[in-house]
Design an enzyme around this catalytic site. Structure first.
Site, PDB file in Angstrom:
ATOM      1  N   ASP A 260       0.795  -1.131   0.104  1.00 27.95           N
ATOM      2  CA  ASP A 260      -0.186  -0.081  -0.015  1.00 27.95           C
ATOM      3  C   ASP A 260       0.947   1.106   0.036  1.00 27.95           C
ATOM      4  O   ASP A 260       1.832   1.230   0.422  1.00 27.95           O
ATOM      5  CB  ASP A 260      -0.751   0.104   1.144  1.00 27.95           C
ATOM      6  CG  ASP A 260      -1.918  -1.141   1.260  1.00 27.95           C
ATOM      7  OD1 ASP A 260      -2.253  -1.354   0.254  1.00 27.95           O
ATOM      8  OD2 ASP A 260      -2.542  -1.162   2.239  1.00 27.95           O
ATOM      9  N   LYS A 282      -3.336   3.988  -3.331  1.00 26.40           N
ATOM     10  CA  LYS A 282      -3.514   5.024  -4.543  1.00 26.40           C
ATOM     11  C   LYS A 282      -2.304   5.851  -4.440  1.00 26.40           C
ATOM     12  O   LYS A 282      -1.768   6.390  -3.470  1.00 26.40           O
ATOM     13  CB  LYS A 282      -4.617   5.937  -3.429  1.00 26.40           C
ATOM     14  CG  LYS A 282      -5.605   6.603  -4.222  1.00 26.40           C
ATOM     15  CD  LYS A 282      -6.451   7.805  -3.674  1.00 26.40           C
ATOM     16  CE  LYS A 282      -7.178   7.287  -2.499  1.00 26.40           C
ATOM     17  NZ  LYS A 282      -8.145   8.202  -2.081  1.00 26.40           N
ATOM     18  N   THR A 343       0.970   0.127  15.002  1.00 31.28           N
ATOM     19  CA  THR A 343      -0.219   0.762  14.546  1.00 31.28           C
ATOM     20  C   THR A 343       0.001   2.308  14.655  1.00 31.28           C
ATOM     21  O   THR A 343       0.540   2.961  15.557  1.00 31.28           O
ATOM     22  CB  THR A 343      -1.609   0.320  15.182  1.00 31.28           C
ATOM     23  OG1 THR A 343      -2.500   1.093  14.390  1.00 31.28           O
ATOM     24  CG2 THR A 343      -1.745   0.862  16.682  1.00 31.28           C
ATOM     25  N   MET A 398      -8.570   7.879   9.484  1.00 35.04           N
ATOM     26  CA  MET A 398      -9.363   8.269   8.373  1.00 35.04           C
ATOM     27  C   MET A 398     -10.191   9.286   8.735  1.00 35.04           C
ATOM     28  O   MET A 398     -11.457   9.289   8.236  1.00 35.04           O
ATOM     29  CB  MET A 398     -10.025   7.217   7.926  1.00 35.04           C
ATOM     30  CG  MET A 398      -8.939   6.239   7.245  1.00 35.04           C
ATOM     31  SD  MET A 398      -9.873   4.432   6.634  1.00 35.04           S
ATOM     32  CE  MET A 398     -10.112   3.709   8.233  1.00 35.04           C
ATOM     33  N   GLY A 427       2.255  11.003  10.680  1.00 32.82           N
ATOM     34  CA  GLY A 427       3.004  10.916  12.027  1.00 32.82           C
ATOM     35  C   GLY A 427       4.277   9.857  11.841  1.00 32.82           C
ATOM     36  O   GLY A 427       4.240   8.819  10.903  1.00 32.82           O
TER      37      GLY A 427
END
Ligand code: SAH
Length: 588
Positions: A260, A282, A343, A398, A427
């Site tokens: 990704d 994307k 995460t 998001m 971040g």
């Protein structure tokens, strides 16, 4: 044309002409120990200096027929075609090889373009037919061949002596030479390495019958025997150092990497140059690959018997749709594993000075997908519970466009409008930005600051620590994303410790390295030789290279080359600059 290498040491060579072209010929000849006499009424300064140092003899006058048999070689490089022609004809008459610059008809020999790495020389010639391609080919090879080839050749020479000393029969010697070449040269990447003394000893001692070339042992020929396998890996939040050790190992072993956009900056630049790369996120202007296609791709690649890495930003099971991919793999009986990642909701907050839980302040952490949460038909969010839970931290993924709706919902359900709130963009990367505010003010504050995805928000009392626990912006190189050629990777640790994100560029650059370079804006590079400048120059202007790019050049040579190449900001540092001084200079 018949190529030869001439031993010109102590040979008498005549050069007619005193300009820049003559200078280059003379320099090459003097380097190889030739005794050069130069005839010209006027000469450029560097030639005069060479004469002053006694390296050449200059006779300051016009050419008057001295191209006779007393010379081993003759060069003419005047700007007068008539003089050049005279030199050539005199030389022909005397039976001496002669070269006239830029005039193939007046040449009995041509000079190849050369690429040199220590004792290794590659000569390129076109028999005078198309010198323009020769020059371009030379530049190409200059870029492709790293400096290691020089040392590699020296090690090959030592190895040759050691093989000779064994006194083994001829074919045994050839086998040992094959072994050296196979083990030290990457034929596709055009890179070479110097073997260790232990390796050399081992090769020399290998009994003839047990020798197996490395390529056949672990090369692709074995692939048919393997069962495909998918590793679902979390790349962490973006900072390359936050990829796990296991994740890195799997990547280094992979045949294929499906990644990704968020994972791109964390890809290791030292991945195998042949690894197959599938960007599915994307990228500016392109739509992301639909999830079903990604699922199919993973299954198909694994069924080909390949070791597949599916690399996702952060953790694969935290808002990463990793669960859906794992379900498909399980249903299709494709063996897989999950390598969790750091995460972003936790890591970006740590970088921004926020401990997501804190004694007496936050005993609960909620990870929320803001995007889903505002959809009316999406999963239900208990705004009432979130709004009335003062001892908690709410982290939203998001959430850039959803933020006004999220804050409105929370306020509506009674959350204190003064609750500390912040948003962090990119971040843990060099591009990190954060905006501190309160629940009610945050939407307007982030709009004013123009924050864009990827960004996370945090709401809760622990956000109030963001000022005192800010350690990131205090680092001298915070915000720097520096490119360094692999030959200078010794600097990486120090630059990273000082807060810079470091992209180590393998030479020649690999496809994965280009992906990493382009993942975020580069602020500069550190180089120390003109060869390094040339390598980087081949990549200049690619994605990631902006107008603010600063070339930190250790030593005058690199700086001069960077200016020659037309680099915009070139900062020259002393050759003896140590790591601390380098950091201080970049920090400004
Ligand atoms: N699996 C990922 C999340 C993927 S969802 C993880 O565990 O982190 C994508 C969202 O993650 C982005 O819209 C953004 O909200 C957040 N995100 C990911 N990386 C981020 C980063 N470096 N800085 C800020 N937000 C990030």
């Amino acid at each position: 044309m018949y190529p030869v290498s001439l031993e010109v040491k102590n040979r008498h060579v005549l050069v007619v002409g005193g300009g820049g072209v003559a200078l280059r010929k003379v320099q090459g000849l003097v380097e190889e120990g030739a005794r050069v006499t130069l005839v010209a009424p006027e000469v450029v300064e560097p030639l005069a200096e060479m004469a002053d140092r006694g390296e050449i003899v200059i006779e300051r006058r016009f050419y008057s027929g001295e191209a006779d048999h007393s010379w081993s070689l003759i060069f003419a490089a005047t700007d007068d075609r008539e003089t050049n022609a005279r030199v050539f004809h005199d030389a022909e008459e005397a039976g001496v090889w002669c070269n006239v610059a830029d005039d193939p008809e007046l040449c009995s020999f041509h000079l190849p373009a050369r690429v040199r790495r220590g004792p290794l020389q590659i000569a390129i010639g076109s028999a005078g037919e198309a010198p323009f391609v020769v020059r371009r080919l030379r530049q190409l090879l200059e870029r492709r061949l790293g400096p290691e080839w020089g040392e590699w050749l020296s090690s090959a020479a030592r190895y040759r002596d050691a093989v000779r000393d064994l006194g083994a029969p001829r074919d045994r010697q050839e086998t040992l030479f094959d072994r050296f070449f196979q083990e030290t040269v990457d034929p596709d990447g055009l890179t070479a390495r110097v073997p260790t003394a232990t390796e050399e000893r081992e090769w020399l001692e290998t009994p003839v019958e047990h020798r197996t070339p490395k390529r056949e042992r672990n090369g692709k020929t074995m692939k048919e025997d393997r069962i495909g396998f998918v590793s679902l890996i979390g790349a962490g939040p973006g900072c390359p150092g936050l990829l796990t050790i296991r994740g890195r190992q799997r990547l280094l072993d992979a045949d294929v990497v499906v990644f990704d956009r968020l994972a791109a900056p964390a890809l290791p630049t030292d991945l195998n140059a042949e690894v197959e790369l599938h960007p599915v996120g994307k990228v500016a202007g392109n739509h992301p690959v639909p999830q079903e296609e990604i699922n199919d791709l993973l299954v198909r690649l694994a069924r080909n018997g390949q070791r597949v890495v599916r690399l996702k930003g952060g953790d694969p099971y935290v808002f990463g749709r990793g669960g859906e991919e794992a379900e498909v793999l399980a249903a299709e009986n494709v063996p897989f594993e999950v390598v969790p990642g750091v995460t972003s909701g936790v890591a970006a907050m740590a970088w921004a000075g926020v401990p997501v839980t804190h004694r007496r302040e936050a005993v609960r952490l909620t990870l929320l997908t803001a995007h889903e949460a505002i959809k009316t038909d999406g999963p239900q969010v208990r705004w009432d519970l979130l709004a009335q839970d003062p001892h908690a931290t709410l982290v939203g993924y998001m959430g850039v466009s959803a933020l006004p709706q999220v804050t409105a919902n929370l306020l509506e359900h009674g959350m204190d409008p003064e609750t500390p709130a912040m948003m962090v963009e990119q971040g843990t990367t060099s591009a990190q930005r954060r905006v501190l505010s309160t629940l009610s003010e945050l939407p307007s504050a982030i709009e004013a600051a123009g924050l864009e995805p990827p960004a996370l928000f945090a709401i809760g009392p622990t956000v109030s620590h963001a000022e005192t626990l800010d350690w990131v912006s205090k680092l001298p190189l915070a915000g720097q994303r520096l490119l360094i050629p692999v030959s200078r990777s010794g600097f990486a640790a120090r630059l990273e410790a000082a807060g810079a994100e470091v992209v180590v560029l393998p030479m020649p650059a690999t496809p994965v390295a280009r992906v990493v370079m382009g993942a975020l804006p580069l602020t500069g590079c550190v180089v120390g030789t003109s060869a390094e400048v040339d390598w980087l120059d081949a990549e200049r202007g690619g994605p990631g290279w902006g107008d603010d790019f600063v070339a930190w050049c250790v030593g005058a040579e690199a700086a001069a080359r960077a200016r020659e190449c037309g680099w915009m900001s070139v900062r020259e540092l002393l050759v003896e600059t140590d790591e601390d001084e380098l950091v201080a200079s970049i920090a400004g």
